[in-house]
Scaffold this active site. Structure first.
Site, PDB file in Angstrom:
ATOM      1  N   ASN A 141       0.861  -1.188   0.000  1.00 16.56           N
ATOM      2  CA  ASN A 141       0.000   0.000   0.000  1.00 16.56           C
ATOM      3  C   ASN A 141       0.897   1.237   0.000  1.00 16.56           C
ATOM      4  O   ASN A 141       2.119   1.130  -0.024  1.00 16.56           O
ATOM      5  CB  ASN A 141      -0.943  -0.025   1.209  1.00 16.56           C
ATOM      6  CG  ASN A 141      -0.161  -0.110   2.502  1.00 16.56           C
ATOM      7  OD1 ASN A 141       0.586   0.793   2.851  1.00 16.56           O
ATOM      8  ND2 ASN A 141      -0.314  -1.215   3.217  1.00 16.56           N
TER       9      ASN A 141
ATOM     10  N   ILE B  80      -2.768  -7.834  14.308  1.00 14.73           N
ATOM     11  CA  ILE B  80      -1.793  -7.662  15.400  1.00 14.73           C
ATOM     12  C   ILE B  80      -2.382  -6.778  16.498  1.00 14.73           C
ATOM     13  O   ILE B  80      -2.247  -7.055  17.689  1.00 14.73           O
ATOM     14  CB  ILE B  80      -0.478  -7.041  14.862  1.00 14.73           C
ATOM     15  CG1 ILE B  80       0.014  -7.794  13.624  1.00 14.73           C
ATOM     16  CG2 ILE B  80       0.599  -7.049  15.940  1.00 14.73           C
ATOM     17  CD1 ILE B  80       1.106  -7.083  12.857  1.00 14.73           C
TER      18      ILE B  80
HETATM   19  O1  PMT Z   1       2.842   6.099   6.562  1.00 13.26           O
HETATM   20  P1  PMT Z   1       2.215   7.381   6.056  1.00 13.26           P
HETATM   21  O2  PMT Z   1       2.438   7.588   4.576  1.00 13.26           O
HETATM   22  O3  PMT Z   1       2.635   8.567   6.884  1.00 13.26           O
HETATM   23  O4  PMT Z   1       0.629   7.249   6.221  1.00 13.26           O
HETATM   24  C1  PMT Z   1       0.075   7.203   7.489  1.00 13.26           C
HETATM   25  C2  PMT Z   1      -1.106   6.202   7.571  1.00 13.26           C
HETATM   26  C3  PMT Z   1      -2.262   6.719   6.731  1.00 13.26           C
HETATM   27  C4  PMT Z   1      -0.687   4.821   7.093  1.00 13.26           C
HETATM   28  C5  PMT Z   1      -1.471   6.141   9.099  1.00 13.26           C
HETATM   29  O5  PMT Z   1      -1.871   7.414   9.544  1.00 13.26           O
HETATM   30  C6  PMT Z   1      -2.590   5.144   9.343  1.00 13.26           C
HETATM   31  O6  PMT Z   1      -3.762   5.417   9.217  1.00 13.26           O
HETATM   32  N1  PMT Z   1      -2.201   3.891   9.734  1.00 13.26           N
HETATM   33  C7  PMT Z   1      -3.134   2.776   9.898  1.00 13.26           C
HETATM   34  C8  PMT Z   1      -3.482   2.236   8.543  1.00 13.26           C
HETATM   35  C9  PMT Z   1      -4.313   0.983   8.625  1.00 13.26           C
HETATM   36  O7  PMT Z   1      -3.804  -0.066   8.352  1.00 13.26           O
HETATM   37  O8  PMT Z   1      -5.517   1.142   9.041  1.00 13.26           O
HETATM   38  P2  PMT Z   1      -6.557  -0.089   9.247  1.00 13.26           P
HETATM   39  O9  PMT Z   1      -7.835   0.588   9.453  1.00 13.26           O
HETATM   40  O10 PMT Z   1      -6.443  -1.056   8.115  1.00 13.26           O
HETATM   41  O11 PMT Z   1      -6.041  -0.812  10.560  1.00 13.26           O
HETATM   42  C10 PMT Z   1      -6.450  -0.361  11.839  1.00 13.26           C
HETATM   43  C11 PMT Z   1      -5.372  -0.654  12.859  1.00 13.26           C
HETATM   44  O12 PMT Z   1      -5.142  -2.047  12.958  1.00 13.26           O
HETATM   45  C12 PMT Z   1      -4.025  -0.040  12.580  1.00 13.26           C
HETATM   46  O13 PMT Z   1      -3.475   0.394  13.803  1.00 13.26           O
HETATM   47  C13 PMT Z   1      -3.207  -1.196  12.008  1.00 13.26           C
HETATM   48  O14 PMT Z   1      -1.819  -1.037  12.296  1.00 13.26           O
HETATM   49  C14 PMT Z   1      -3.799  -2.379  12.754  1.00 13.26           C
HETATM   50  N2  PMT Z   1      -3.756  -3.638  11.990  1.00 13.26           N
HETATM   51  C15 PMT Z   1      -4.440  -3.772  10.821  1.00 13.26           C
HETATM   52  C16 PMT Z   1      -4.434  -4.984  10.163  1.00 13.26           C
HETATM   53  C17 PMT Z   1      -3.696  -6.061  10.707  1.00 13.26           C
HETATM   54  N3  PMT Z   1      -3.655  -7.235  10.096  1.00 13.26           N
HETATM   55  N4  PMT Z   1      -3.017  -5.900  11.864  1.00 13.26           N
HETATM   56  C18 PMT Z   1      -3.042  -4.714  12.524  1.00 13.26           C
HETATM   57  O15 PMT Z   1      -2.426  -4.577  13.583  1.00 13.26           O
END
Ligand code: PMT
Length: 406
Positions: free
Chosen positions: A210, A311
């Site tokens: 991504n 995670i």
């Molecule tokens: O890196 P940059 O270019 O500065 O961009 C920043 C960002 C947009 C990536 C950052 O601000 C952000 O939003 N990070 C989380 C992105 C994400 O994966 O969102 P999610 O809604 O898919 O996941 C929610 C949370 O669960 C996140 O804390 C993620 O780390 C965690 N997760 C998700 C999937 C997974 N399999 N394991 C996880 O731990």
């Protein structure tokens, strides 16, 4: 935000067009209650009037290394010793190079070599000068030595180019200066931060990933280190330099990130998960490059994906006293989606960002976040630099989540 105490700050001005904004910085520092003395390189005086700086700071302005007015004492050493913080703004490519190599051939570089105070630098230059390998190396070496950076920002440059190289605004420099002066409120704490995107291989040359650059998570790690925490950063592939004082573990896949997080978890009393972890990975990873010649001309290719472990959910479940903060990348109904995610993942705070905006979220220097709390409370912040978002986040973690916890 203020440190509430009067502190002694030297503002070292070097010869760039952005020097015209320094009176605003000096006035802001004065209004915040600090004593400010300005030191200029000879070139800086072409861009900003020493008289204006003297009037606004109420202190004599110096630009000569050998100043007959400072008879009887060694002026640059006095200034270096007087400072509790030195702010170099604007910092040209030239001064960064001289700082890096310990060259002391004018008042500013001599005081920078002599001072024991923390140094905050606000670079400003043409985008190609900023991206030149020589400047990149100098900046990396300075960061490594603990020099703090604010900016540069991306935008229209005075030289007519567009890109990274614009000096951070005076308000952002002021805020960064306040952060440098603050007591190390996270000293003794172990902090674990994840950043960047994971990369899930399809075959030996292709992968699913991504647009996460790591900027948000690196800013969170840098801010925690500035506040005195012992920080481990688990990062997906990123070209960003490791923030000063941060221990970095590079990973590629979600499974590697999970392994690293679980291994480092026992030492962390706070975990912030800013990484964009792939929810799925290909079931089969082909050892060799998949060839289209192996398929019929009209035959497509179907990839079977399997779920990656979540995670954040896993570490939130049995967190005990540990504070766990997640980020949420959303494209629509941001707050509602974040609320549902918070309930599902069970963390202490979710930082939601709308990644459908062009000016925030993935791979830009700024972010517009909303803090979503388990009780239903929502706090929307304006568009801020990622360093400022990190500052706001740690302020809340400290006040609302760590308050009283050892
Ligand atoms: O890196 P940059 O270019 O500065 O961009 C920043 C960002 C947009 C990536 C950052 O601000 C952000 O939003 N990070 C989380 C992105 C994400 O994966 O969102 P999610 O809604 O898919 O996941 C929610 C949370 O669960 C996140 O804390 C993620 O780390 C965690 N997760 C998700 C999937 C997974 N399999 N394991 C996880 O731990």
């Amino acid at each position: 935000m203020g440190t509430s105490e009067q502190r002694r700050i030297v503002v070292a001005v070097t010869g760039g067009i952005a020097a015209y904004k320094i009176p605003e910085l000096v006035r802001g520092l004065g209004r915040a209650g600090h004593r400010v003395r300005c030191a200029l390189t000879p070139e800086a005086a072409h861009f900003v009037s020493p008289l204006v700086l003297q009037t606004l700071s109420g202190e004599p302005v110096r630009s000569q290394l050998l100043d007959p007015g400072e008879e009887g004492s060694i002026g640059h050493i006095d200034l270096a010793d007087w400072a509790e913080l030195v702010v170099v703004a604007p910092a040209t490519a030239n001064v960064l190079a001289r700082m890096c190599h310990g060259i002391a051939d004018d008042l500013v570089t001599t005081l920078l070599l002599a001072t024991r105070a923390p140094v905050l630098v606000a670079p400003a230059m043409n985008v190609n000068m900023w991206n030149h390998p020589a400047t990149r190396d100098n900046v990396a070496a300075l960061r490594e030595r603990g020099v703090r950076m604010v900016g540069p920002e991306t935008g229209e440059l005075a030289c007519g180019w567009e890109g990274e190289g614009r000096m951070a605004e005076p308000a952002a420099i002021l805020e960064a200066a306040e952060r440098c002066l603050r007591a190390p409120s996270l000293r003794g704490r172990g902090v674990l931060v994840t950043a960047g995107g994971t990369v899930e291989p399809i075959d030996s040359v292709r992968s699913l990933t991504n647009r996460s650059s790591g900027k948000m998570g690196f800013a969170v790690a840098a801010e925690a280190a500035l506040r005195g925490a012992s920080v481990t950063l688990v990062a997906g592939p990123s070209h960003l330099p490791t923030p000063a004082g941060v221990r970095r573990i590079d990973v590629e896949t979600a499974l590697e990130m999970r392994d690293a997080v679980l291994r480092e978890l026992p030492d962390a009393s706070v975990v912030v998960k800013a990484a964009a972890v792939a929810d799925f990975r290909p079931r089969v990873v082909h050892e060799r490059k998949l060839k289209k010649e192996d398929l019929a001309p009209d035959q497509g290719l179907t990839l079977e994906l399997v779920r990656n472990p979540d995670i954040l959910e896993e570490i939130s479940r049995d967190r005990g006293d540990r504070v766990v903060v997640g980020f949420a990348a959303e494209t629509h109904d941001v707050v509602e989606a974040a609320r549902r995610k918070l309930a599902r993942k069970g963390c202490d705070l979710l930082v939601a960002n709308d990644v459908s905006r062009g000016d925030a979220g993935f791979d830009v220097d700024e972010n517009a976040v909303t803090f979503v709390w388990p009780g239903g409370e929502v706090e929307e912040l304006p568009l801020l630099s990622k360093a400022q978002v990190a500052g706001q986040l740690w302020d809340r973690i400290e006040k609302r989540l760590l308050g009283g916890r050892e």
